[in-house]
Every structure is written in structure tokens, then in C-alpha cells.
Scaffold this motif. Structure first.
Motif, PDB file in Angstrom:
ATOM      1  N   ASP A   1      24.355  -5.170 -45.491  1.00 39.33           N
ATOM      2  CA  ASP A   1      24.407  -6.080 -44.352  1.00 39.33           C
ATOM      3  C   ASP A   1      25.526  -5.608 -43.435  1.00 39.33           C
ATOM      4  O   ASP A   1      26.576  -5.138 -43.902  1.00 39.33           O
ATOM      5  CB  ASP A   1      24.714  -7.508 -44.797  1.00 39.33           C
ATOM      6  CG  ASP A   1      23.670  -8.068 -45.748  1.00 39.33           C
ATOM      7  OD1 ASP A   1      22.493  -7.684 -45.637  1.00 39.33           O
ATOM      8  OD2 ASP A   1      24.044  -8.891 -46.611  1.00 39.33           O
TER       9      ASP A   1
ATOM     10  N   LYS B   1      20.063  -7.804 -33.672  1.00 42.69           N
ATOM     11  CA  LYS B   1      20.485  -9.184 -33.446  1.00 42.69           C
ATOM     12  C   LYS B   1      21.724  -9.248 -32.549  1.00 42.69           C
ATOM     13  O   LYS B   1      22.352  -8.236 -32.219  1.00 42.69           O
ATOM     14  CB  LYS B   1      20.783  -9.872 -34.776  1.00 42.69           C
ATOM     15  CG  LYS B   1      19.560 -10.250 -35.591  1.00 42.69           C
ATOM     16  CD  LYS B   1      20.000 -11.099 -36.773  1.00 42.69           C
ATOM     17  CE  LYS B   1      18.839 -11.601 -37.593  1.00 42.69           C
ATOM     18  NZ  LYS B   1      19.295 -12.512 -38.670  1.00 42.69           N
TER      19      LYS B   1
ATOM     20  N   TRP C   1      24.899 -11.586 -38.997  1.00 42.62           N
ATOM     21  CA  TRP C   1      24.637 -10.596 -40.036  1.00 42.62           C
ATOM     22  C   TRP C   1      23.247  -9.989 -39.840  1.00 42.62           C
ATOM     23  O   TRP C   1      22.281 -10.702 -39.568  1.00 42.62           O
ATOM     24  CB  TRP C   1      24.741 -11.220 -41.417  1.00 42.62           C
ATOM     25  CG  TRP C   1      26.141 -11.489 -41.866  1.00 42.62           C
ATOM     26  CD1 TRP C   1      26.722 -12.705 -42.075  1.00 42.62           C
ATOM     27  CD2 TRP C   1      27.147 -10.511 -42.165  1.00 42.62           C
ATOM     28  NE1 TRP C   1      28.024 -12.549 -42.479  1.00 42.62           N
ATOM     29  CE2 TRP C   1      28.317 -11.214 -42.544  1.00 42.62           C
ATOM     30  CE3 TRP C   1      27.186  -9.122 -42.150  1.00 42.62           C
ATOM     31  CZ2 TRP C   1      29.495 -10.566 -42.899  1.00 42.62           C
ATOM     32  CZ3 TRP C   1      28.363  -8.470 -42.503  1.00 42.62           C
ATOM     33  CH2 TRP C   1      29.493  -9.189 -42.876  1.00 42.62           C
ATOM     34  N   GLN C   2      23.180  -8.680 -39.996  1.00 39.95           N
ATOM     35  CA  GLN C   2      21.923  -7.940 -39.919  1.00 39.95           C
ATOM     36  C   GLN C   2      21.746  -7.154 -41.214  1.00 39.95           C
ATOM     37  O   GLN C   2      22.706  -6.926 -41.949  1.00 39.95           O
ATOM     38  CB  GLN C   2      21.925  -7.000 -38.718  1.00 39.95           C
ATOM     39  CG  GLN C   2      22.292  -7.691 -37.408  1.00 39.95           C
ATOM     40  CD  GLN C   2      22.051  -6.811 -36.199  1.00 39.95           C
ATOM     41  OE1 GLN C   2      20.934  -6.359 -35.969  1.00 39.95           O
ATOM     42  NE2 GLN C   2      23.092  -6.574 -35.404  1.00 39.95           N
TER      43      GLN C   2
ATOM     44  N   ASN D   1      16.416  -5.304 -40.198  1.00 36.61           N
ATOM     45  CA  ASN D   1      16.069  -6.728 -40.119  1.00 36.61           C
ATOM     46  C   ASN D   1      14.605  -6.992 -40.463  1.00 36.61           C
ATOM     47  O   ASN D   1      13.925  -7.796 -39.840  1.00 36.61           O
ATOM     48  CB  ASN D   1      16.406  -7.273 -38.728  1.00 36.61           C
ATOM     49  CG  ASN D   1      17.884  -7.223 -38.434  1.00 36.61           C
ATOM     50  OD1 ASN D   1      18.709  -7.407 -39.324  1.00 36.61           O
ATOM     51  ND2 ASN D   1      18.244  -6.948 -37.188  1.00 36.61           N
TER      52      ASN D   1
ATOM     53  N   ILE E   1      12.644 -14.856 -38.329  1.00 34.15           N
ATOM     54  CA  ILE E   1      13.483 -15.857 -39.000  1.00 34.15           C
ATOM     55  C   ILE E   1      12.587 -17.062 -39.254  1.00 34.15           C
ATOM     56  O   ILE E   1      12.120 -17.706 -38.309  1.00 34.15           O
ATOM     57  CB  ILE E   1      14.694 -16.263 -38.148  1.00 34.15           C
ATOM     58  CG1 ILE E   1      15.617 -15.059 -37.936  1.00 34.15           C
ATOM     59  CG2 ILE E   1      15.448 -17.411 -38.811  1.00 34.15           C
ATOM     60  CD1 ILE E   1      16.771 -15.344 -36.994  1.00 34.15           C
TER      61      ILE E   1
ATOM     62  N   ASN F   1      22.910 -20.893 -41.700  1.00 32.48           N
ATOM     63  CA  ASN F   1      22.371 -20.119 -42.817  1.00 32.48           C
ATOM     64  C   ASN F   1      23.081 -18.784 -42.976  1.00 32.48           C
ATOM     65  O   ASN F   1      22.466 -17.733 -42.942  1.00 32.48           O
ATOM     66  CB  ASN F   1      20.863 -19.914 -42.628  1.00 32.48           C
ATOM     67  CG  ASN F   1      20.117 -19.945 -43.941  1.00 32.48           C
ATOM     68  OD1 ASN F   1      20.575 -20.530 -44.916  1.00 32.48           O
ATOM     69  ND2 ASN F   1      18.960 -19.323 -43.968  1.00 32.48           N
TER      70      ASN F   1
ATOM     71  N   GLN G   1      22.805 -16.420 -39.849  1.00 28.78           N
ATOM     72  CA  GLN G   1      21.476 -15.864 -39.595  1.00 28.78           C
ATOM     73  C   GLN G   1      21.100 -16.016 -38.126  1.00 28.78           C
ATOM     74  O   GLN G   1      20.465 -15.144 -37.538  1.00 28.78           O
ATOM     75  CB  GLN G   1      20.437 -16.564 -40.478  1.00 28.78           C
ATOM     76  CG  GLN G   1      19.048 -15.953 -40.391  1.00 28.78           C
ATOM     77  CD  GLN G   1      18.038 -16.734 -41.206  1.00 28.78           C
ATOM     78  OE1 GLN G   1      18.133 -17.950 -41.355  1.00 28.78           O
ATOM     79  NE2 GLN G   1      17.051 -16.024 -41.755  1.00 28.78           N
ATOM     80  N   TYR G   2      21.489 -17.150 -37.517  1.00 28.36           N
ATOM     81  CA  TYR G   2      21.294 -17.359 -36.086  1.00 28.36           C
ATOM     82  C   TYR G   2      22.297 -18.386 -35.603  1.00 28.36           C
ATOM     83  O   TYR G   2      22.970 -19.064 -36.397  1.00 28.36           O
ATOM     84  CB  TYR G   2      19.857 -17.779 -35.771  1.00 28.36           C
ATOM     85  CG  TYR G   2      19.403 -19.093 -36.364  1.00 28.36           C
ATOM     86  CD1 TYR G   2      19.486 -20.282 -35.644  1.00 28.36           C
ATOM     87  CD2 TYR G   2      18.859 -19.153 -37.658  1.00 28.36           C
ATOM     88  CE1 TYR G   2      19.057 -21.492 -36.180  1.00 28.36           C
ATOM     89  CE2 TYR G   2      18.427 -20.354 -38.202  1.00 28.36           C
ATOM     90  CZ  TYR G   2      18.534 -21.511 -37.459  1.00 28.36           C
ATOM     91  OH  TYR G   2      18.111 -22.708 -38.000  1.00 28.36           O
TER      92      TYR G   2
ATOM     93  N   TRP H   1      19.803 -15.358 -31.372  1.00 26.70           N
ATOM     94  CA  TRP H   1      19.772 -14.465 -32.525  1.00 26.70           C
ATOM     95  C   TRP H   1      19.530 -13.034 -32.092  1.00 26.70           C
ATOM     96  O   TRP H   1      19.308 -12.750 -30.943  1.00 26.70           O
ATOM     97  CB  TRP H   1      18.703 -14.914 -33.535  1.00 26.70           C
ATOM     98  CG  TRP H   1      17.287 -14.645 -33.130  1.00 26.70           C
ATOM     99  CD1 TRP H   1      16.498 -13.605 -33.564  1.00 26.70           C
ATOM    100  CD2 TRP H   1      16.460 -15.410 -32.233  1.00 26.70           C
ATOM    101  NE1 TRP H   1      15.252 -13.670 -33.009  1.00 26.70           N
ATOM    102  CE2 TRP H   1      15.205 -14.762 -32.185  1.00 26.70           C
ATOM    103  CE3 TRP H   1      16.667 -16.538 -31.457  1.00 26.70           C
ATOM    104  CZ2 TRP H   1      14.149 -15.226 -31.379  1.00 26.70           C
ATOM    105  CZ3 TRP H   1      15.626 -17.004 -30.677  1.00 26.70           C
ATOM    106  CH2 TRP H   1      14.383 -16.358 -30.632  1.00 26.70           C
TER     107      TRP H   1
END
Length: 628
Positions: free
Chosen positions: A97, A161, A166-167, A196, A485, A583, A586-587, A628
Motif C-alpha cells: 500500500d 487516487k 491509501w492505494q 487499485n 469502491i 474506512n 479509502q475515500y 477519492w
């Protein structure tokens, strides 16, 4: 009544067809990020921290929290050295990541020589060989100006992103090969690069080291290198599988074919084979055999090194879901005359086992039978795959079939919003009353019209619709082409007695009223929620950098308060820049003005972010944006 039964049976069979058991795999080797012990000595720009924050809008405004588990590079000081692993590798599968600072640039160099680019490519419409997921160009100062860089490979699409999120990067790399004299016999090759969740490179040959490589020569092995002289980057969850070049093989295969109906593989031991023949692929390929057959395949399994091996076996004529009282087949695999795995047929046709094997050759016997055929599981192929120390996941002696000559049917959103009705897979379940919308800024989303559920968002190309039109009656799915997502899928609006009321899984009072098309070509969804009238809309903004989501509610004596559930995740954190990270970053969620949401914990220990629909003259609005 008969029609209802047949329809239900068909749906069951189609569901069974869509269920496929994922093969087990051996765990990867982690690189510890509790300290820098797994790396060679480096400069002070590299540190181990507990978390990192990069501001979405401002470069150079990063910060960290103390702890372990995250590797960060801060080249703003006197040190900007690269970071090398103590581990050296040849063939490699790598996962990690990463998080980019705004306008930052870094890279992962396989063997310290061949770079996969890490870059803040957020929103780039036409990706280049300098964008995230690219195989970076090679460089030659002697070439003419403007052509010094060459042989770079842009990603197939941009799914990078936003900074601060995090990617995930996965790389499968094949090292260059050399003969006994040290002469290169084949070039390095990136078999696959997945960014991703989207394959952005496949089977890319690299003729030599890329620009800024640590080493200009080529060798069978070398360390991983993370670039440290360009920009800030955070990395976590680094893990790998390192492979040798000697494969597992299955040779000298012979098939003994039997005919009839069987209740156990042991039935074959007392019978005389109808045919015996040499074979070179794993399948029951005896002449005239389709159903009601048994077989024994013998062969020699070559193991390159001693260790624990994971074996996966799949008899393809036994589907994942079958009638346990009447299985259509079974099988057993023996190695060195010892049973190591069996399939009863009562719980599907797939099994796995860990087996300790010495280096060298081992006799194998695969016995099996098939009592009847199923129209949705026609194949008589057999999958036997192996993975072990220094051996990547390898299906042995597969039948190679030409794909059906059907072209991809895709829908792209080039200049205006595009809508596509169809089936959507969400958390492993097929939703049949959905609409997906693609925006020209490569921002896309799907809605379940039957339940009023916001299902998913994705960045990148819009939809592949081939399964909807080719081979109808099977999946019929519309498949996102970008990086998806999946959201929780519960209703966006609900009537609650108060802010502590549990959010419902569905709304019994929801009634879909279809949708209008606004002047920009976007749908405006209409429905009722009890006595309330709702208009729901989406719009991509800031050149595709965000997706706004709005509700206009006209309440007519509806008891209780109407709330909007904006997000659910393992965690929801308010960031220093006012955004909410959902999350595990995540976004992002952006709220207008100074609105303060309710953030609460569910019975499942997840977190929810809620906003009330402010009432004014029996109405109210809610607007927020996803980034995102």
C-alpha cells in the motif's frame, strides 16, 4: 405454479454458475515495518511511523503520528537517499500500500533497476509514462533533444487516487535470464501490474534499466529500491513471494479410462480399463467419453526443492453448488502411493491440501469419476495447481483453449454523462434493478433503484457490457472498467425516532418513482419515503475530482426525523483539513460549510456518519461530496 418453480430453478442454477471457489494461496513474506531492520543503511529521510497525513490541497503539509507499521520518506531535509531492501530477488510477486503527497513523485525499482512509477496522477485524463502505474522510460543522453527518454509504458488507464488516500499496488515480475557464461538470454518482464484493483500493465518487456536506476548493469538478482530523492511518500504492508526459475512439472502422464456409473473412486480398483492412452493435458480425454465415466491418471511430479507445498484440485464437472444427496462425481489424488486429497462431490468439486514433499520425482495417481453431466458445468477438464517454496502458483498441464471470438462491448463516458441499466455485482450479490452513471471526468457510480441504495463508486473508464449481451442467461452483469469502491449498500435516507436509532437494512416505505433527466443529461432520482417526497442527484465536480450527492426532501407530516447516512466504514476520522477519512483512508467525505455530522458506532463495531435533513417549510436538503 409450474412456471414459478422453473424460474426459481433457473435462478438457482445461474447463481451456482456464478459462484467459483477461489484457489487457496500460500501467504506472502512480510517486510517488517516495526523498524528498518529489513533494509540496508539509509539516510535520515526514511522513518518508521504509526500513520501519515498528507493534505489533499497543499503540498509540503504532511505530518505523521508516532508508532510503527508505516514507512515514510521526507526528502525536505538534508537527506534524500533511496531505500534498499536487504532481500535480493529474481522473479517476484510484490504487494504494498502507498500514499502520495500532493504533486509528489516516487517509484518502486525491481532489482534496483526497473521502475514502476508512483506519482500523484489524480485526475489525469490521458496517462503518460510518468504517471502512477507506468513502467518508467529509459534514458540516453546521446539521443536528440526531446527523444532522450524512450521505451516508457503508460498505464492503460489512470486509476490513481487522491493525495492522502491509501492505494494498492501489485506487481508480478520476471527477472532477466542469463546463461552459464553470464550472457543475457532474455529480458526482464513485468508480467502484470495491478493498481487499485485494475490491471494497468501486462506482459511488458523491459530491454534494460529504466531512468534513475541504481545499477546500470543487469544481473539475475537485486534488491528492491524505493526512490527517495523526488517526493514524500508513505508505504505500508509490503509483502512478497520470491521465486526460483526451476518449475514444478507433471510428465509421463497416462490415462486409464473406465465406463459406467460409480459410487466411489475405489470402484475403479476392481475394474479393467476400457482404454489406456498417453496424454499431455489434464482432462478426461478418452474417445467417446462425455458422461458416466471414470479415470485414473498416472504421472511423475517433479519438485524442485524440499518443503511444504499447497495443492489445489478442481474437477470442473462438479459445480460449487450441487445436490449432496446425488453428487455427479468425486476424486482422489495420491502422491507416493499415499492419499493426499479427496473430493466427495457433496460440497463442490474443489479442495486444497498442504503436503510435505522432498525435492525430486514423485509418482502421482489421480482417480475420479463422473456419473452425469450438468449443462452449466460441461467441461471435463481437471485443474491441479501447486505453489511452494520458490515456486509460484502453477496450474499443471492445462488445456489451452482459444477464447470465443467475441469483441469487448464497452460503454465510455467521453463528453457527456452516460446511463446504463443492467445487473450489478455488489459484495458478491447480484442486484437486478440498477442504473450506472458515467461522468466525463472518469467519475462513475451505481444505484439500486429497487431499494434506494447507493452501491458503488469508481474512478477510470465506465463499463464493460459484454456479459449483458453475449451468452445471455448467465451473468448478465455490467462490469466497471475502473477502480471500484464498494459502499455499504444500505438506504441513503431513513426516518429515525432519534439519532441513536439503528439504521435499517431496508426501507419498507420506499417507493421508486423513476427519474428525470436534468439539462446536463444527469438523472434525478425520484421516490417517496412514507409521506416524504425525495429528489436525489449526483454531479461530478472540479474536473472529476469529486462527486457531489444531494437530496431535496419535501416532508408531509412524516413522523420522526429524516436522516442521511453518508458513510460507513471500519473507521471514520476527521482530518486537520476538515475532510472525513472513511474506512482506513479509502475515500474522503467533504461537508459544506461548518456542518458537524453525527459519528457513531454500530452493533457490528463499524462507524457511521449521519446528517439530519434540516426541515424548513416541511422540507430540507442535504449535500455532501465524495473524494477519492
Amino acid at each position: 405454479m409450474q412456471r414459478t418453480f422453473c424460474c426459481s430453478l433457473l435462478c438457482l442454477l445461474l447463481y451456482a454458475l456464478g459462484v467459483s471457489a477461489q484457489p487457496n494461496e500460500l501467504p506472502s513474506v512480510p517486510i517488517t515495518l516495526q523498524n528498518l531492520a529489513d533494509f540496508k543503511s539509509t539516510g535520515s529521510n526514511w522513518k518508521i511511523v504509526g500513520d501519515a497525513f498528507y493534505d489533499l490541497n497543499k503540498a509540503g503539509k504532511g505530518s505523521t503520528k508516532s508508532g510503527t507499521g508505516v514507512l515514510v520518506n521526507d526528502p525536505s531535509g538534508k537527506s534524500n537517499g533511496h531505500l534498499f531492501t536487504s532481500m535480493e530477488h529474481g522473479d517476484l510477486a510484490l504487494d504494498l500500500d502507498f500514499m502520495m503527497e500532493k504533486e509528489s513523485n516516487s517509484g518502486i525499482f525491481l532489482q534496483g533497476r526497473y521502475e514502476v512509477q508512483l506519482f500523484d496522477s489524480w485526475g489525469a485524463k490521458v496517462p503518460k509514462s510518468s504517471d502512477c502505474g507506468a513502467i518508467y522510460e529509459r534514458w540516453d543522453e546521446s539521443r536528440p533533444e526531446g527523444r532522450k527518454g524512450y521505451e516508457g509504458h503508460p498505464p492503460t488507464q489512470n486509476v490513481g487516487k487522491a493525495p492522502g488516500l491509501w492505494q494498492h499496488l501489485s506487481v508480478v515480475f520476471r527477472a532477466p535470464r542469463f546463461n552459464a557464461a553470464g550472457e543475457k538470454t532474455s529480458n526482464a518482464r513485468f508480467l502484470k501490474v495491478v493498481l487499485n484493483g485494475v490491471t494497468v500493465q501486462e506482459n511488458i518487456e523491459v530491454l534494460g534499466p529504466t531512468r534513475s536506476a541504481a545499477f546500470q548493469d543487469e544481473k539475475p538478482t537485486g534488491p528492491l529500491m524505493i526512490q527517495g530523492d523526488h517526493g514524500a511518500v508513505a508505504i505500508r504492508n509490503i509483502r512478497y513471494k520470491s521465486y526460483g526459475i526451476e518449475p514444478v512439472t507433471l510428465t509421463k502422464m497416462k490415462l486409464s479410462a473406465y465406463e459406467g456409473k460409480f459410487s466411489s473412486v475405489s470402484d475403479l480398483n476392481s475394474l479393467t480399463a476400457k482404454r489406456e492412452l498417453d496424454i499431455d493435458v489434464l482432462a478426461h480425454s478418452a474417445p467417446g467419453s462425455r458422461d458416466k465415466f471414470g479415470g485414473k491418471i498416472t504421472g511423475t511430479l517433479h519438485i524442485p526443492r524440499t518443503g511444504q507445498y499447497l495443492l489445489n484440485l478442481n474437477l470442473n464437472w462438479i459445480p460449487a453448488e450441487t445436490n449432496p444427496a446425488n453428487p455427479n462425481g468425486a476424486g482422489e489424488l495420491q502422491i507416493d502411493s499415499k492419499p493426499v486429497m479427496s473430493i466427495s462431490g457433496k460440497n463442490g468439486g474443489t479442495t486444497s491440501a498442504m503436503v510435505s514433499l522432498e525435492a525430486g520425482d514423485h509418482p502421482v495417481v489421480l482417480a475420479y469419476y463422473k456419473n452425469f453431466g450438468l449443462w452449466y458445468a460441461r467441461s471435463n477438464d481437471i485443474l491441479l495447481a501447486v505453489e511452494g517454496p520458490g515456486v509460484q502458483y502453477t496450474p499443471l498441464n492445462q488445456i489451452i483453449r482459444a477464447e470465443d471470438p467475441v469483441g469487448e462491448i464497452s460503454v465510455l463516458a467521453s463528453n457527456e454523462p452516460v446511463m446504463q441499466r443492467g445487473f450489478v455485482n455488489h459484495h458478491g450479490r447480484k442486484h437486478t434493478h440498477t442504473i450506472s452513471v458515467g461522468e466525463p471526468g472518469q467519475v462513475n457510480y451505481s444505484i439500486d433503484l429497487n431499494k434506494g441504495e447507493f452501491l458503488q463508486i469508481w474512478r477510470g473508464d465506465f463499463l464493460e457490457t459484454t456479459p449483458m449481451w453475449y451468452g445471455r442467461g448467465e451473468t448478465q452483469l455490467s462490469v466497471p472498467l475502473g477502480s471500484v469502491i464498494e459502499l455499504s449498500g444500505k438506504p441513503s435516507l431513513s426516518v429515525l425516532a432519534d439519532q441513536n436509532t439503528v439504521w435499517p437494512d431496508s426501507n419498507a416505505t420506499y417507493t421508486n418513482l423513476g427519474y428525470d433527466i436534468d439539462k446536463n443529461g444527469r438523472p434525478v432520482f425520484k421516490y417517496t419515503l412514507g409521506g416524504a417526497q425525495v429528489r436525489e442527484s449526483f454531479a461530478a465536480g472540479e474536473d472529476g475530482h469529486k462527486l457531489s450527492h444531494s437530496f431535496t426532501v419535501t416532508a408531509q407530516g412524516t413522523p420522526g426525523e429524516i436522516w442521511c447516512r453518508i458513510a460507513e466504514g471500519s473507521d471514520i476520522t476527521e482530518l486537520p483539513n476538515g475532510l472525513y477519512a472513511v474506512n482506513d483512508k479509502q475515500y474522503f467525505v467533504e461537508l459544506p460549510g461548518k456542518q458537524k455530522p453525527v459519528i457513531r458506532t454500530t452493533a457490528q463495531k463499524t462507524r457511521e456518519l449521519l446528517l439530519p435533513v434540516k426541515s424548513a417549510n416541511n422540507g430540507g436538503t442535504v449535500t455532501y461530496s465524495l473524494i477519492w
